[in-house]
Structure formats: structure tokens, C-alpha cells
Design a protein around this motif. Sequence first.
Motif, short mmCIF file in Angstrom:
data_model
loop_
_atom_site.label_atom_id
_atom_site.label_comp_id
_atom_site.label_asym_id
_atom_site.label_seq_id
_atom_site.Cartn_x
_atom_site.Cartn_y
_atom_site.Cartn_z
N GLN A 119 0.87 -1.13 -0.04
CA GLN A 119 0.01 -0.24 0.09
C GLN A 119 0.90 1.38 0.01
OE1 GLN A 119 -2.67 0.19 3.31
NE2 GLN A 119 -3.88 1.89 2.17
N GLU A 120 1.96 1.36 0.73
CA GLU A 120 2.90 2.37 0.98
C GLU A 120 3.58 2.62 -0.24
OE1 GLU A 120 2.89 4.74 3.02
OE2 GLU A 120 4.45 5.77 2.39
N CYS A 133 2.35 1.67 -3.34
CA CYS A 133 1.57 2.35 -4.34
C CYS A 133 1.31 3.72 -4.01
CB CYS A 133 0.18 1.55 -4.18
SG CYS A 133 0.45 -0.27 -4.85
N ASN A 134 1.29 4.24 -2.87
CA ASN A 134 1.42 5.86 -2.53
C ASN A 134 2.66 6.36 -2.96
OD1 ASN A 134 -1.05 5.48 -1.27
ND2 ASN A 134 -0.33 4.88 0.71
N LYS A 154 2.53 6.95 -6.63
CA LYS A 154 1.22 7.58 -6.83
C LYS A 154 0.41 7.03 -7.90
CE LYS A 154 3.57 12.28 -6.33
NZ LYS A 154 4.79 11.52 -5.82
N PRO A 176 -2.29 4.82 -6.17
CA PRO A 176 -2.99 4.05 -5.14
C PRO A 176 -4.22 3.07 -5.63
CG PRO A 176 -3.52 6.55 -5.38
CD PRO A 176 -2.56 6.27 -6.07
#
Lengths: 476, 162, 498
Positions: A334-335, A337-338, A341, A343
Motif C-alpha cells: 500500500q505504501e 503504491c502511494n 502515486k 493508489p
Amino acid sequence: MDWEKEIQKLKVCDFEELPGPKSKEELEEMKMPFEDYCKRVFDPGNEFVKPEALKGIRWMSTTMYIFTPHSVANLAELGAECIKIEMPRMGDPMRHTSPFNEAYLYPLHDTRPMTGTGLGFTNANVNEYFITLDYHVPEAKPIFYNLVKMSDGLTECYRHGTFDRWKQGYRHVMEINPRFIYVWGGGFGYGPKIFGGSYDILGQAHAGLASITGCHEDMGGHATKATNWVIDWYSGTQITVAILAALYWRGKTGLGTMIEFSQVQAATRMMGYAAPLYGRFGIVRQRWGNWDTQLCVHGIIMTGKVDFPDAQNPQDRFESRYVMVSAFQDADFQELCNVIKKPDLYSRYKTHKERVGAPAQIEIYKAIEDWAADKTRSEVVRILREAGILAAPVMNDREVYECEHYRLRGTVRWNDDPLFGDILIHSGYSTGLMSKTPRRHRWQWRPVGADNVKIYHELLGYPMSKIQELYDKNII
Amino acid sequence: MCDIIWCKKDLGDGKVCDTVNYLDPYCFWNWEGKVACAHCGTVYYIHMIQGHMYAGPDEKPGEKPDIYPLYADQPNNGYFNYLPGIEGRTRPYTCLPRHIYLGKADMVKFSIRGRPVRGWRPQPPSAGIAGSQGFFWDIEKLSPEVWEEYQERIRKGEVKDW
Amino acid sequence: MAKERREIEINSRADTLPLMGPDVRPWPVTPPPSPEECMKVYEKRKAGEFGKFLEDNLRLDYVFEKPEALQGLRVLCNGIWHISRMFATSLLAEQGAEAIHIEPPTGDPLRQLTPFGREEYMLKDNVTGEPCGLDFLHEFRNAYSITLNLETPEGREIYKKLAMLVDVIIESWPPGYMDSLGIGYRQLSKLNPKLVYCWVGERGQWGPMKDEVSKFGQWMLDPFSACANSWVHNTGFPPDQCPRGGKGGDPMRSGAWLPSYVCGEQAAASILAALYWRDFNGGGEGQFIEVTAAESLMDILDFDITWYGFNASIKARTGAWDPNLNQYEWNPCKDGYMMIGGQTDRLWYRIGMCIERDLPLFGRLIHEDPLLKEMAARNALQALIKTYTVTTKWLRDINRIEAEQKLMEYEIAAGPVLYIDEVAEFPHFKYRPWVNTKETQFYGTVMYSESCGAFQHRTPARVKDLGRPLGYDNGEVYKKYLGYGPMKLRELKAKGVI
Ligand SMILES: [Zn+2]
């Protein structure tokens, strides 16, 4: 029932109740930070004040190339006295290999002043004594037998049956020395391909390892050779494991044995799920490039920019652009993907099962590489690490040499070689740190026949005139 | 023709190119595009499938090549050759460990940190009976000039720990 | 051979799964060569008597009639994730040590790994029905499985007691974690001075580049090790042979967990050396060992780092060609890749003679080239390009098996790049056999890679069983080692200790 109490009662030994540290030093040792403790017990750089695990073991190495020599080099690093036997004047063929024909150390032998030993010979025969003996002549036989009587074992790599034909195989030496541990290492062993020759690369190919290394052919890739003679080395160490187990058993029973070891088999051994997957489901494991078939994200990506665009060495200038990224657990992914950029990627692949599928992997790694397209290797590593994600650069030989980690641990270090001078070493100490009986590196190798007097005179007691005579006759 | 292009282009004046362009297997095993002859520059269209020439080589006069061979030579002209990485003739082989390529023994007297290492030949004879050697490189006696140079390097502060 | 005709319909991958398996399609598909055929091979080189001696004394069929080298030694394997710890344990367990794997009550996450997440490729045990991934299953050899929660005080106390009863602990938790719980080497060695304690991991348990855990708790796994020692940098095709960017021309990791296997075997070697010293060489005490995949693989990077120290060379990747030897490579052929090796003049010209028989051009271009006559000169880059291009011109018209047969006639070390199905059916391999099947206790018949130490005269290594349901041996091990009965275990389980 009060379980805490019950457990307390059952304790055969409670650490708190044991007599405390017996000295101030011991108390300090128990209190110091773990890293300091490790550094203190392993104490890199001071290996020579500690005992040697295999002191007193004597091993004969009638070997060539890398595979079988390495089985003996491991013993020599652990303190065994190892005697490498080579053909007079010529030496191990591996002495005559060098990367790009560029790197040699001299002398090889006084009679060949223009010939050196190539760096291809590096690390495979460290700490050993080097003698020469031509087994083909009858006079060599009693010499060989004398060495067998004085030794604990032997590793050989000749075509199967050759030593037996020369009456120096297991069937003969076990009569002379029943404690003897006899090792044959080669490609195949008994069976229909018994006489097939073998090399490291043959093991990689034949055993299936190459079929799972490299990019998939749908992506334009080919079966890829592991750099180095890695199967030679790796198989050699497994021989060492077998030798040490046999030595342990001999310690209890006094009996030697014969080990027949095939390096081709050893390469298949590391293929993990390939065999059980095929056996049960008929699925043939394929290549999957720099990604992982079972974890995602867990792979090597390419960045758009290199770290050293102005470096002179092409390996720095063109190749400093690969990063190992690992974020397979949900929170890590998840991090990631953040950070890149994307998500939406996370929302579509929330579970590991979803993102480890092949189409998902193709999409995810592309997204990461797109993000890295305008960044250098070190930028990518820094950004990911600052976000708490595991990432590391793909390092080259220079970077390994300059790496503080290995210097501190003593696993890359310089050695003042007794005959060849200043040699950088990355072997031996790096195989593993041992607190009480560490491995040690004395010398890289010695010239052909350098220890003929030491072994034939000082160990076997032959008169000097006899040694000269054997030498003149080209027997040693 | 197949995975070599033996260029027989007529160069005029009765001269023929007669150059063998080696289409190395990993690059060209499955490949379609235009490759130039390293010697005369003639551009050939080829389409290779599984190492076989499915189409071509067909001359494409006036067109730009997509790629060059890695190596080419002229067996009928004393094996005159074009090594890898000659601009406009061969493409570079990007696996070099240094910016220069020797292909022969590098005579090294000092390691990268400036201490003596026996990487040069010939070395003076130093063996005893039956090729035996001790455990001490007497550099001062065997190679005094290298020893001198080493002292000089120490004085200049060029000898490092790492 | 299929004995009867079957009516099948295949609409998806799922339909194919029941078509394989040991009950439907027993291995080997065709029988291995017979010993009589092998005797003929031995006789050809007048080694009949010797060959018979080998067959009589080394055959795998006899392993269970012989004693075990490490009988009586006890090994605890404590950790999750890293296959290196499992391989180290396997090497000792195959030699007869009693091995116990300690997993947290939730199990080793390795049990859950399966290619591309496909649960249908996992095997369910016949006790709990829990699916188990094949990597874990394949590397879990001859061992017991117990559960223990080391994050509870009771769990740690139990662990200390176990530590006093064993000879070896192999551990792979993150750096310093066991120590911080008071159950690392520093503490356990006080309880059991004879304990040989080995930590395995990727880069180290101390030092500036020691193993890391991510901010979110994820461990650092293989191939971080191979990226940190230049192995990855040095492996793969150069970008002029294949394009960069996932098309084959990048530095390349191994498809196998190669660094972990190298780490595991060196761990086993160091442990055995420590045991030898302890028991037979006057040491009398145990010690602390640390083996990392990054460094143990660096140990076997040929001369690479040494070469940098010599003249600042940084090794590059050279694909399937070796820059030190010619010929020594594999190249594509009609149905895959064919490896050919032979660098000395004798072998070099023999390879050439073999190829020239089909392709006279080889002689014209290669043998006649004066630049290729000298052995060292043949290793030049341009020499490799030329030689291998023309060799492949020969290979593209023939299959691997044809190439092997032709080269074998000239006694050349040559072999095809085989896939696992071909490995399993290669005559020599199935004769020994190297890929073997075993009727396991819990998972039915499993195909596996045979122990490499199995071909030994007196104390061969052996595989007795593969895989184990999580915690299956809690009852036996806790009773045998600590005297805990079922009631006690129930309570420990209720409290989350086991
Ligand atoms: Zn031309």
C-alpha cells in the motif's frame, strides 16, 4: 490453577536464578548492545589467536578446476593441512584461465618464467601445500601410498575408474588405510552417463537450473547462465558437508568411507518447488526474470537514470541503474503504491494472492519502472527507504569493495600473501563467522611444486638426493 | 546465407566486399530489421526466426541500418577484421570491465591501494630444490627496482590502507 | 506408458490438474536403463569390475540398510521465511541428526507461498487438511514440527529448556531479536555451554548493512543478498545481446533461491566443523556462528572482488558465454539451448571436427583463422562472437538430443539445457535417481530432488519424509524432551504459548 506458578515450578533452570556473571567483564558482556557483542565475539581481524576446528586433519587434493578443489579449500580454511597434488611443471589447468586473459600472478614455476597463474585459480585452493606427482609412472605408486597412509582422506576428480585402474582408487586405499575417507567428485557417477565429462556450466544446463533463470522467452529472454562457476563452488561445499559428517562418524567408529558426489545433481537440488510441482501436477517451472513467482512486489527494477553518468568505468557509467524492491506484505505494498502515486493499484490488488498473479505482476512492475523512469538508482532507493520500504541498489564489484559493512565484518580484506604480495580477498572469512574456531586465510596459492621438499622430505622423509632425482625424472 | 552475412557487394573496379558479418546468436535469433555490412556499409533487410533467415538478406540501398554486427572479418584478405565497438561499423560489446580492453596480460606491479603485487613477468628465478619455494617474497633482493618504487610511493603518500 | 485410453475434455487449466500425479501418470514415464545396459557402458572402458563395485556399494536402494553419520545429534531450527535455515537443517537431518522445526503457532509464512498465488498447486495434508506450499514441503526433510510462541514469557522459558537439550540451534529471526528476548546465543550459551548456535540471514545480524525489517514489519529476503555482493550485477545478458528493460538484457537474479542454498550449506559446514571440534578435537564447548547469504555467495564469486583489487576491473555480465574459456557456453539450437565445453587444443579441435562434419564452413571460418589457433587468444571477445555465431549456425538445424549424441561421439562435455520434466526423465538421472518420488506420511506421493550425499559407502544421507503439518509433533517432542503431557499442552495452547 495459577499457571504462572505451575510453570515456575516446572522450570528445570531459570536463568534469573542461575549464579550471576562471574566477573565484571562477563557482566559487561551480558549488558553490552547486541551489535557490540557480536563484534566482540567474532572479533574480525584476530582470527589467528583462536584454535582451528580441523587441526590435525590431513587431506590430499588430487583435483582440478573449481568443484573438487573447493571441497578441500573449505577444509583448509577450517584448519586442516591440505596437500594439493598437481602434474609436474604444468599444474592445475585452472591456473591457465584468466578473465579476458588479463590478470596473472607470477611465478608459476621457474622453468616457465613467462607463464603465470591466472586469477581463475583464485580461492579454490587456499592455504594448501602444493606438490607435484605424475601418477602415470610406476615409481609414483609407493609415493602415493605413503601419502595415503599419512592422511585422513582424499578428494579426486578424474574420470570415474581412472584411479581404480591406476590402483589408487577406493578399493586399494581402504586396504592401506581403513580410516581413509575417499571422495570422488564429478558430473554423473555410476550409471549410463558415468563417463560423461562435466563442468559448472554443464551442471547449470543439464540439471534444469538454467531453464528457470532469466527472462521468459515470451518477453524476449533466454536461459541465463549464473555468473561465475557457481555450481562448481556450491557443489564443492556440499562435498565438504559430506566429508565433515563422515569425519564425525569416523570419530565414533574409526571407519572411513567413499563418497561419490555429482555436481549435476546438486544443481537440481536447489530448484525448490520445481520437482514436486511437476511430479504432482505436470506443470513445468519456467523463467520469470527478475521478479518472483511467489512474492510480489519482490523484484529488481530498472531506473531511468544511472548514478554515475560521468564515471570512466563502463560498469559504473551504464549499469548503476538497478534496484531491488520488496513490498509484498499488504501494508508495504500500500505504501509503495502511494509513493509511486498509483493508489488505484493497491485498491485493485489488495491481497497478496491477487497481486502475485502473472498479469498483475506485469502491470505492477511496469508502474514502478514508469515511476522510476526519471530517477537515478540512489534516488529510488532513498525515496523508498524513507517511506519505510525495503529497497537496495544492485551493487557492483567496486561498490562491494568500498562497502563499509564487509570491511567491518572482515569479509572483504587485503592479505599480505607470503609469495605474491598484496591480494584483495573476498573468500574464506565470508563463508561464515565462527566465534571460537574461525576460518582463516593464509595464502591464496603457491607455485607449482613449491612444497615438494616440505612434503617429500619433511613429511615422508625422502633424502634430498632422491627428491632431486624424482624431479629430474619429471616424476615430481 | 543465414546467421552470417557474407557480403559479396561489388565495390567497383572489380573489387568485391567479401566481408563476413557475424550475426551473433542471442541478438539475432529472432530479429527483423536492417543490418549494415561493417566494411562497405551496404544495408540488408533480414527477418530471422529461430536462427533461420525467413526473409533476406535483401539489399536496401539508401536506407538507414537499425543495427551493426558485433564483429566482421575478411577470411580472404588475411583475416583483416573489425573489432566490436567501431563507430559506424560494429556495435560495442557492453561487457567490458574497464574503459580499456587489453585482451592480454596486464603487467601489474602495485595493487589498487599501491602495494607491491607480483603481477608482472618475467620474475627472477627463486625456487630451491625441485621447484620448492619458501614463505617469504624477498622483493628487496629479487626486484629491487620495484622495492625502490614502493619506497617512493610511500614517501609520496600514495600507499593506502584501502 | 498409459495402459488404457482415457476420455478427457480440457477447457481450462483446472481441467488439466487431475491428468497428472503419481496415481494417474506414474514416474518415470518410461523405465530407466537397466543395470545390464550400464554394465555394458562400464565394460566398454574395461571398468566392468569397478562399475560393479560402485553399483554394489553406492546404489540408492541400499541407503536404508546402512547407519547414519549424525545419529544422536539434535538440531533445533527456529525461524520463519528464510529457506537457508531449512536447507542447513535438511543437510544435517539427511545425515541422521534429529531435527525439530520450531514455528510460531501461526506457522511459517513460507507454508503459504505458491507460484502465482495458485492454491491448487498446494498440497493438503491428510491430518488437518491445511494446504502447504511446495517450496516449504520440499525443504522440510526428516524433521519434526512443533509450535512455540517466543513472544510469551512461558514460550521463552520452554525454549530455554529445549536449548539445554540440543546440540545445535539454527536461527533466522531478524538481527538481535532473539537476544532482545533473552534467548539468543549470549544467554543460551550460559545455560548450555556445548551449544552450537548458528544465525543465518541475508546480509548480517550486525554491521551497517545488516538485515532490515520494513517499517511495516516485512522481512528482507533473498535475493537482497545477491544484489549486495555483485552476483546479480554480474549475471545476465549484456544489452547488446538482448535489449534492456525486462527483455533479457538486464542484470539477473537466479530463478532459484540460490544465495539461500549457498548460505544453508555453508551453515551446515560450519556447524559440522564446530561439532567436530567440540567432540573430537578437544574443544569441548559450543560456539556462535553467523552465516549470511550475501557473504557466503561472495565467497564463491570466483575472483571477482580480487580482480578489482588487481587492476580496478569491475566484472560485467556476459550472458550464456563465459569470458574466461572458449568453448564454454550454451547457445540456442532447434529445440532449446545446447551447452558445449572444451577449451584445450585437444578438445577445441575435436568440437570443430564434430561440427565440420555437418558444416564445412566451420572449418573454413574457425579452424583456418590464425587468430583462433592459440588457446588464450581464443578467449578474446571477438573470438567468442565469431566462434559462437558459426557454432549456432550448426546448432539451429539440430535438436538438443542430436547435438548431444554427435558431441558425445567425440567425447566432448556437452549437455542440453533441460527443463524439469526432461530432468525427471533423463536416462542417467532416473537411473540413480536424482529426481525421485516418495510416499510421504502426510502428503501422498511427492516428487523431490534427492539428497546429494546419498551416494556413499558406509553412511549415506537419505530422505525419509517430506513436509509436516504445523505442530504435528507437539505431543511427542514436548513429552520426550520436557515431559509435558496432553493436559499441559492443552493449557499451553489455550494460552497461546504453543
Ligand atoms: Zn560489404
